[in-house]
Scaffold this motif. Structure first.
Motif, short mmCIF file in Angstrom:
data_model
loop_
_atom_site.label_atom_id
_atom_site.label_comp_id
_atom_site.label_asym_id
_atom_site.label_seq_id
_atom_site.Cartn_x
_atom_site.Cartn_y
_atom_site.Cartn_z
N VAL A 1 -9.05 9.22 -2.04
CA VAL A 1 -9.76 9.58 -0.81
C VAL A 1 -10.44 10.93 -1.06
O VAL A 1 -9.81 11.88 -1.54
N LEU B 1 1.12 5.25 -0.02
CA LEU B 1 0.25 6.33 0.44
C LEU B 1 0.84 7.70 0.18
O LEU B 1 2.03 7.94 0.44
N LEU C 1 -10.36 1.87 3.70
CA LEU C 1 -9.23 1.33 2.92
C LEU C 1 -8.97 -0.13 3.28
O LEU C 1 -8.57 -0.92 2.42
N PHE D 1 -10.95 6.98 5.63
CA PHE D 1 -9.73 6.17 5.51
C PHE D 1 -9.94 4.75 6.04
O PHE D 1 -9.30 3.81 5.58
N VAL E 1 -2.69 5.15 -2.99
CA VAL E 1 -3.79 5.82 -2.31
C VAL E 1 -3.47 7.31 -2.18
O VAL E 1 -2.42 7.68 -1.65
N VAL F 1 0.86 -1.18 0.00
CA VAL F 1 0.00 0.00 0.00
C VAL F 1 0.90 1.23 0.00
O VAL F 1 1.65 1.47 0.95
N THR G 1 -4.09 13.07 2.55
CA THR G 1 -4.42 11.65 2.64
C THR G 1 -4.22 11.15 4.07
O THR G 1 -5.10 10.54 4.66
N CYS H 1 -6.60 4.19 -5.45
CA CYS H 1 -7.72 4.49 -4.57
C CYS H 1 -7.69 5.97 -4.21
O CYS H 1 -6.68 6.47 -3.69
#
Length: 216
Positions: A184, A7, A207, A204, A164, A5, A12, A182
């Motif tokens: 947000v 980020l 997720l 969040f 993300v 993942v 975020t 993804c």
């Protein structure tokens, strides 16, 4: 199956919009440059700092560099006075994913030093395997370089990763790197900006369901 993942940070993980916009507007004022509205400043978040001023002012390299230097000077002062909040459910969700064996990485346009400081302050440093800043790569977002660097450092593969973030820069970077994406919706980008993402989440905490394959 997702294993890694990646980020974004601003918008975020950390709610830095107010701090960034305030510092950008102060920078323009102190340098005697034309003022810009909050929304115009916020629209540049996600780009490397110097490029933010190029986009905002349409200026050349030296002028943007002057803005960048002044911004960093002001940011250090403002950051000492302004505690950046973590968005709801970020800490517990990141810890949950880490505990379930997922590899977490950060890919952000801000400086490495500030990222490390923020993660330490938020008590998230121990769950993040690697941090990639804009200065670590040749091409910044939306180029795929930062996402690919994160995968290289963690040993992950694009086919088993998800990017993300809260802006189209993040989503496009992930798409170019070959990961799932993804968006947000609570950050700096609108749902329209994030329309190309494979998934959209308003919280969040959601997720975890995306990563675990519970959302199609």
């Amino acid at each position: 199956m997702i294993r890694t993942v990646i980020l974004d940070f601003d918008g975020t993980i950390g709610d830095t919009c107010g701090l960034i916009v305030r510092t950008m507007r102060q920078t323009l004022a102190e340098l005697g440059l034309p003022p810009h509205a909050d929304g115009e400043c916020a629209a540049t978040i996600g780009l490397p700092l110097r490029q933010c001023f190029v986009k905002l002012l349409g200026c050349d390299g030296p002028e943007a560099a002057r803005c960048e230097n002044k911004y960093r000077e002001l940011f250090a002062r403002n950051n000492a006075e302004y505690r950046v909040a973590v968005f709801p459910h970020v800490v517990e969700t990141m810890r949950r994913l880490h505990g379930e064996g997922y590899t977490l990485a950060i890919a952000s346009s801000r400086s490495r030093r500030s990222l490390l400081d923020f993660l330490a302050d938020m008590r998230l440093a121990d769950v993040v395997r690697c941090v990639v800043a804009s200065t670590d790569v040749e091409h910044a977002k939306p180029a795929p370089d930062m996402a690919l660097r994160a995968l290289g450092e963690t040993g992950g593969s694009a086919a088993e990763a998800i990017m993300v973030g809260d802006t189209w820069f993040d989503i496009e970077m992930g798409r170019r790197a070959g990961t799932l994406t993804c968006g947000v919706t609570y950050g700096n980008g609108s749902r329209r900006d994030l329309a190309a993402a494979d998934f959209l989440i308003d919280d969040f905490a959601d997720l975890a369901a995306v990563v675990n394959g519970q959302v199609k």
